[in-house]
Design a protein around this motif. Structure first.
Motif, PDB file in Angstrom:
ATOM      1  N   GLN A   5       0.828  -1.201   0.000  1.00 26.37           N
ATOM      2  CA  GLN A   5       0.000   0.000   0.000  1.00 26.37           C
ATOM      3  C   GLN A   5       0.865   1.254   0.000  1.00 26.37           C
ATOM      4  O   GLN A   5       0.581   2.224  -0.716  1.00 26.37           O
ATOM      5  CB  GLN A   5      -0.938   0.001   1.210  1.00 26.37           C
ATOM      6  CG  GLN A   5      -2.045   1.052   1.141  1.00 26.37           C
ATOM      7  CD  GLN A   5      -3.065   0.749   0.061  1.00 26.37           C
ATOM      8  OE1 GLN A   5      -3.393  -0.399  -0.188  1.00 26.37           O
ATOM      9  NE2 GLN A   5      -3.591   1.792  -0.586  1.00 26.37           N
ATOM     10  N   GLU A  73     -12.002  -2.199 -12.326  1.00 24.02           N
ATOM     11  CA  GLU A  73     -11.064  -3.332 -12.421  1.00 24.02           C
ATOM     12  C   GLU A  73     -10.984  -4.082 -11.099  1.00 24.02           C
ATOM     13  O   GLU A  73     -10.960  -5.323 -11.078  1.00 24.02           O
ATOM     14  CB  GLU A  73      -9.684  -2.855 -12.848  1.00 24.02           C
ATOM     15  CG  GLU A  73      -8.667  -3.954 -12.983  1.00 24.02           C
ATOM     16  CD  GLU A  73      -7.814  -3.853 -14.237  1.00 24.02           C
ATOM     17  OE1 GLU A  73      -7.211  -4.870 -14.606  1.00 24.02           O
ATOM     18  OE2 GLU A  73      -7.775  -2.784 -14.848  1.00 24.02           O
ATOM     19  N   PHE A  74     -10.947  -3.360 -10.015  1.00 23.42           N
ATOM     20  CA  PHE A  74     -10.925  -3.982  -8.686  1.00 23.42           C
ATOM     21  C   PHE A  74     -12.146  -4.884  -8.492  1.00 23.42           C
ATOM     22  O   PHE A  74     -12.028  -6.040  -8.062  1.00 23.42           O
ATOM     23  CB  PHE A  74     -10.890  -2.887  -7.615  1.00 23.42           C
ATOM     24  CG  PHE A  74     -10.953  -3.405  -6.203  1.00 23.42           C
ATOM     25  CD1 PHE A  74      -9.827  -3.920  -5.581  1.00 23.42           C
ATOM     26  CD2 PHE A  74     -12.150  -3.362  -5.503  1.00 23.42           C
ATOM     27  CE1 PHE A  74      -9.897  -4.396  -4.279  1.00 23.42           C
ATOM     28  CE2 PHE A  74     -12.228  -3.838  -4.198  1.00 23.42           C
ATOM     29  CZ  PHE A  74     -11.099  -4.352  -3.581  1.00 23.42           C
ATOM     30  N   ILE A  77     -12.135  -8.030 -11.075  1.00 26.43           N
ATOM     31  CA  ILE A  77     -11.172  -9.062 -10.697  1.00 26.43           C
ATOM     32  C   ILE A  77     -11.715  -9.879  -9.539  1.00 26.43           C
ATOM     33  O   ILE A  77     -11.651 -11.120  -9.542  1.00 26.43           O
ATOM     34  CB  ILE A  77      -9.808  -8.429 -10.336  1.00 26.43           C
ATOM     35  CG1 ILE A  77      -9.097  -7.958 -11.601  1.00 26.43           C
ATOM     36  CG2 ILE A  77      -8.926  -9.424  -9.580  1.00 26.43           C
ATOM     37  CD1 ILE A  77      -7.794  -7.222 -11.364  1.00 26.43           C
ATOM     38  N   ASN A  78     -12.284  -9.206  -8.550  1.00 24.02           N
ATOM     39  CA  ASN A  78     -12.833  -9.922  -7.398  1.00 24.02           C
ATOM     40  C   ASN A  78     -14.037 -10.772  -7.785  1.00 24.02           C
ATOM     41  O   ASN A  78     -14.207 -11.884  -7.271  1.00 24.02           O
ATOM     42  CB  ASN A  78     -13.218  -8.926  -6.299  1.00 24.02           C
ATOM     43  CG  ASN A  78     -12.002  -8.400  -5.554  1.00 24.02           C
ATOM     44  OD1 ASN A  78     -11.035  -9.131  -5.349  1.00 24.02           O
ATOM     45  ND2 ASN A  78     -12.027  -7.140  -5.153  1.00 24.02           N
ATOM     46  N   THR A  87      -7.158 -14.611 -12.266  1.00 24.67           N
ATOM     47  CA  THR A  87      -6.924 -13.211 -12.612  1.00 24.67           C
ATOM     48  C   THR A  87      -5.754 -12.716 -11.756  1.00 24.67           C
ATOM     49  O   THR A  87      -5.347 -13.389 -10.813  1.00 24.67           O
ATOM     50  CB  THR A  87      -8.175 -12.348 -12.334  1.00 24.67           C
ATOM     51  OG1 THR A  87      -8.569 -12.534 -10.957  1.00 24.67           O
ATOM     52  CG2 THR A  87      -9.339 -12.754 -13.238  1.00 24.67           C
ATOM     53  N   ASN A  89      -3.533 -11.146  -8.896  1.00 21.56           N
ATOM     54  CA  ASN A  89      -3.749 -10.868  -7.479  1.00 21.56           C
ATOM     55  C   ASN A  89      -3.634  -9.371  -7.230  1.00 21.56           C
ATOM     56  O   ASN A  89      -2.707  -8.723  -7.724  1.00 21.56           O
ATOM     57  CB  ASN A  89      -2.718 -11.604  -6.616  1.00 21.56           C
ATOM     58  CG  ASN A  89      -2.967 -13.106  -6.583  1.00 21.56           C
ATOM     59  OD1 ASN A  89      -4.095 -13.562  -6.740  1.00 21.56           O
ATOM     60  ND2 ASN A  89      -1.904 -13.874  -6.386  1.00 21.56           N
ATOM     61  N   ILE A  90      -4.569  -8.835  -6.474  1.00 24.78           N
ATOM     62  CA  ILE A  90      -4.539  -7.418  -6.109  1.00 24.78           C
ATOM     63  C   ILE A  90      -3.714  -7.256  -4.842  1.00 24.78           C
ATOM     64  O   ILE A  90      -4.031  -7.831  -3.803  1.00 24.78           O
ATOM     65  CB  ILE A  90      -5.965  -6.877  -5.897  1.00 24.78           C
ATOM     66  CG1 ILE A  90      -6.773  -6.994  -7.192  1.00 24.78           C
ATOM     67  CG2 ILE A  90      -5.924  -5.425  -5.419  1.00 24.78           C
ATOM     68  CD1 ILE A  90      -8.251  -6.666  -7.033  1.00 24.78           C
ATOM     69  N   VAL A  93      -4.805  -1.155  -3.392  1.00 28.90           N
ATOM     70  CA  VAL A  93      -5.701  -0.341  -4.211  1.00 28.90           C
ATOM     71  C   VAL A  93      -5.951   0.993  -3.522  1.00 28.90           C
ATOM     72  O   VAL A  93      -5.965   1.087  -2.291  1.00 28.90           O
ATOM     73  CB  VAL A  93      -7.045  -1.079  -4.463  1.00 28.90           C
ATOM     74  CG1 VAL A  93      -7.797  -1.321  -3.154  1.00 28.90           C
ATOM     75  CG2 VAL A  93      -7.922  -0.311  -5.452  1.00 28.90           C
ATOM     76  N   LEU A  98      -3.913   0.956  -8.835  1.00 27.06           N
ATOM     77  CA  LEU A  98      -4.096  -0.443  -8.475  1.00 27.06           C
ATOM     78  C   LEU A  98      -2.755  -1.148  -8.651  1.00 27.06           C
ATOM     79  O   LEU A  98      -2.102  -1.005  -9.682  1.00 27.06           O
ATOM     80  CB  LEU A  98      -5.149  -1.060  -9.407  1.00 27.06           C
ATOM     81  CG  LEU A  98      -5.668  -2.458  -9.123  1.00 27.06           C
ATOM     82  CD1 LEU A  98      -6.456  -2.487  -7.810  1.00 27.06           C
ATOM     83  CD2 LEU A  98      -6.564  -2.923 -10.272  1.00 27.06           C
ATOM     84  N   LEU A 100      -0.920  -4.696  -8.959  1.00 22.63           N
ATOM     85  CA  LEU A 100      -1.225  -6.084  -9.272  1.00 22.63           C
ATOM     86  C   LEU A 100       0.038  -6.929  -9.306  1.00 22.63           C
ATOM     87  O   LEU A 100       1.080  -6.485  -9.798  1.00 22.63           O
ATOM     88  CB  LEU A 100      -1.911  -6.180 -10.643  1.00 22.63           C
ATOM     89  CG  LEU A 100      -3.205  -5.374 -10.825  1.00 22.63           C
ATOM     90  CD1 LEU A 100      -3.640  -5.416 -12.280  1.00 22.63           C
ATOM     91  CD2 LEU A 100      -4.295  -5.915  -9.911  1.00 22.63           C
TER      92      LEU A 100
END
Length: 270
Positions: A5, A73-74, A77-78, A87, A89-90, A93, A98, A100
């Protein structure tokens, strides 16, 4: 605040590109920055076809850009991860970006775009057709779970060395403007448009047979795809090769759709 983050929030303010790769101690990551998007006319020649023939299923879905695209997009993807679809991995955010994880890190090996993989197998037709069939099965699996992609072009479908598939690019949500059924139709049309080009003209009939067999499980989707093909059929009579690779891509797409439509007649008479 974790390290990912912190990296996102400090780096996004100085990053110039809308998407950029970085090497961290944990491996390669991609930072997608909230930014304004270019006009839809960049989606040529597909946009050209959709506009002239009023084919909503292949019309590029508006990308709102900025923080809305990041949030889209968040969310997408979820949504797909909850269906068991691979997809990225995040890692972090924010409203501005974002972060990735690179799919090569996730798969612990090299990954490549389906576009590249199909092109690389042109001299080995059996391997090319096998990969094409596997990609079709993966999309069909998503549809069976009532999921759908955002931009189902071959460049947004990635495979690793064991032919495990993953999907990327979810800044748009077709469900905002289309029914779920039309999202399925759209997925197949974009897939056809971006894969038919990799087959020789004399291979297109066999390639359409592969997709036809899969679409037996989606009869109404098949019918609607064929309707689009019929509306585009006259394009095959034009000398579109004069406009270079884009013209050849359109021509192969239209021929693929024609052969796909003819498959029902061929198989019903045998």
């Amino acid at each position: 605040m974790d390290d990912f983050q912190k990296f996102l929030e400090t780096t996004v303010t100085t990053q110039q590109n809308s998407i950029q790769a970085y090497e961290l101690s944990t491996g390669k990551v991609w930072l997608k920055k909230a930014s304004e998007r270019h006009g839809l006319w960049l989606y040529t020649p597909l946009k050209w076809l959709a506009k002239i023939f009023n084919l909503g299923a292949i019309m590029p879905v508006p990308n709102q850009g900025g923080s809305k695209a990041i949030q889209c997009e968040f969310n997408r993807i979820n949504q797909l991860k909850q269906l068991g679809i691979s997809t990225p991995n995040i890692l972090a955010v924010s409203a501005n970006g974002l972060l990735l994880e690179d799919l090569g890190v996730q798969h612990q090996g090299k990954v490549k775009q389906l576009d590249q993989a199909l092109a690389g197998r042109r001299k080995k037709p059996e391997m090319q057709f096998s990969l094409f069939k596997q990609a079709i099965q993966e999309i069909q699996n998503i549809h069976l779970k009532e999921g759908y992609l955002s931009e189902a072009f071959a460049r947004n479908i990635l495979i690793d060395e064991q032919n495990h598939f993953s999907f990327i690019d979810f800044e748009t949500d077709p469900r905002d403007v289309l029914s779920l059924h039309d999202c399925f139709v759209r997925d197949w049309l974009l897939f056809i448009f971006s894969t038919a080009y990799h087959f020789e003209f004399e291979q297109l009939t066999d390639a359409s047979q592969v997709l036809y067999q899969a679409l037996l499980a989606e009869p109404q989707v098949y019918k609607d795809i064929c309707k689009v093909g019929k509306r585009l059929n006259w394009v095959s009579r034009l000398n579109v090769r004069k406009v270079g690779n884009d013209g050849k891509r359109i021509q192969k797409c239209v021929l693929f759709l024609r052969y796909l439509n003819e498959q029902s007649e061929v198989n019903s008479s045998t």
